[in-house]
Design a protein around this motif. Structure first.
Motif, PDB file in Angstrom:
ATOM      1  N   ARG A 195      -6.417  -7.056  -5.192  1.00 55.34           N
ATOM      2  CA  ARG A 195      -5.687  -5.939  -5.794  1.00 55.34           C
ATOM      3  C   ARG A 195      -4.832  -6.410  -6.966  1.00 55.34           C
ATOM      4  O   ARG A 195      -4.707  -5.716  -7.975  1.00 55.34           O
TER       5      ARG A 195
ATOM      6  N   THR B 219       0.819  -1.218   0.000  1.00 55.79           N
ATOM      7  CA  THR B 219       0.000   0.000   0.000  1.00 55.79           C
ATOM      8  C   THR B 219       0.849   1.263   0.000  1.00 55.79           C
ATOM      9  O   THR B 219       0.367   2.329  -0.407  1.00 55.79           O
TER      10      THR B 219
ATOM     11  N   TYR C  30       2.305  -7.578  -2.919  1.00 54.86           N
ATOM     12  CA  TYR C  30       1.002  -8.246  -2.848  1.00 54.86           C
ATOM     13  C   TYR C  30       1.129  -9.731  -3.175  1.00 54.86           C
ATOM     14  O   TYR C  30       0.483 -10.580  -2.545  1.00 54.86           O
TER      15      TYR C  30
ATOM     16  N   GLN D 174      -5.414  -5.179 -11.070  1.00 55.61           N
ATOM     17  CA  GLN D 174      -4.354  -4.458 -11.761  1.00 55.61           C
ATOM     18  C   GLN D 174      -3.740  -5.254 -12.912  1.00 55.61           C
ATOM     19  O   GLN D 174      -2.713  -4.857 -13.455  1.00 55.61           O
TER      20      GLN D 174
END
Length: 228
Positions: free
Chosen positions: A223, A198, A208, A227
């Motif tokens: 996430r 983050t 991640y 992406q």
């Protein structure tokens, strides 16, 4: 005799070794922390028995809360003594007590110095409280450096797990009432990589992915998916 290549490699390792070796847990502080654990376990068991939706004026509930306070009193006294001796796990558990039981306006003042001292010594659970209650530190370069150094102390802290937390984002089980979520070392390490993701856009996908690889961290997985 070392070859030049091996000698240079050794020099490159020295900073990491120094960082890993600098944390020393005082034996007396550790004894105080261990003495607090039975009281904390009793308090945890009692808190699990408290109703999630209490009725106003419930005398039985009032008695249970008072009993919980009596159990926590010696635990907190022992944790304070251990924290004063810079025990990172005791600092975290004392901060967690403040987060759970102090009025909201008093939490940051009491808990943040403890959480910051704990994470500077590489104790991963402290990272979670900092993001919520200590914004000045969580926005600093020192916080990121502390997060990155946490893996260097995995071996040192392995015997201290599992540990409680108010909320583990990578854990699918939701906390109930005053109950804490308990995590293994790998669960907290996943949280650390999620947090690094983050705050570091350049390495976000890498961090991640590490969180997902460690314990299947669902927020990190979402996430990653969004992406791609």
């Amino acid at each position: 005799m070392f070859s030049a290549c091996r000698y240079i490699s050794l020099l490159c390792l020295l900073p990491a070794l120094a960082l890993a070796d600098e944390v020393r847990i005082d034996p007396h502080a550790d004894l105080l922390y261990r003495q607090a654990l039975p009281f904390l376990e009793q308090a945890d068991a009692r808190s699990r028995a408290l109703p999630l939706t209490p009725e106003p004026g419930d005398q039985e509930l009032i008695g249970e809360v008072e009993a919980l306070g009596r159990i926590l009193e010696p635990a907190v006294a022992l944790l304070r003594k251990a924290a004063e001796l810079d025990h990172p796990v005791a600092q975290y558990r004392l901060a967690l007590f403040y987060i759970t039981y102090l009025p909201q306006n008093d939490i940051a003042r009491s808990a943040c110095p403890l959480l910051e001292a704990s994470i500077r010594q590489g104790f991963a659970p402290a990272a979670l409280g900092i993001t919520t209650w200590c914004p000045a530190f969580s926005d600093s370069a020192d916080y990121r450096q502390a997060l990155e150094r946490i893996p260097l102390n995995n071996t040192l802290y392995a015997p201290y797990y599992p540990q409680p937390a108010v909320r583990l984002e990578c854990n699918r089980q939701q906390p109930q009432g005053l109950n804490m979520q308990w995590g293994r070392q790998r669960d907290f390490q996943a949280e650390v990589y999620r947090l690094l993701g983050t705050i570091d856009p350049g390495q976000r996908l890498t961090y991640y992915q590490k969180a997902v690889d460690i314990n299947g961290c669902l927020p990190a997985q979402r996430r990653l998916t969004s992406q791609r």
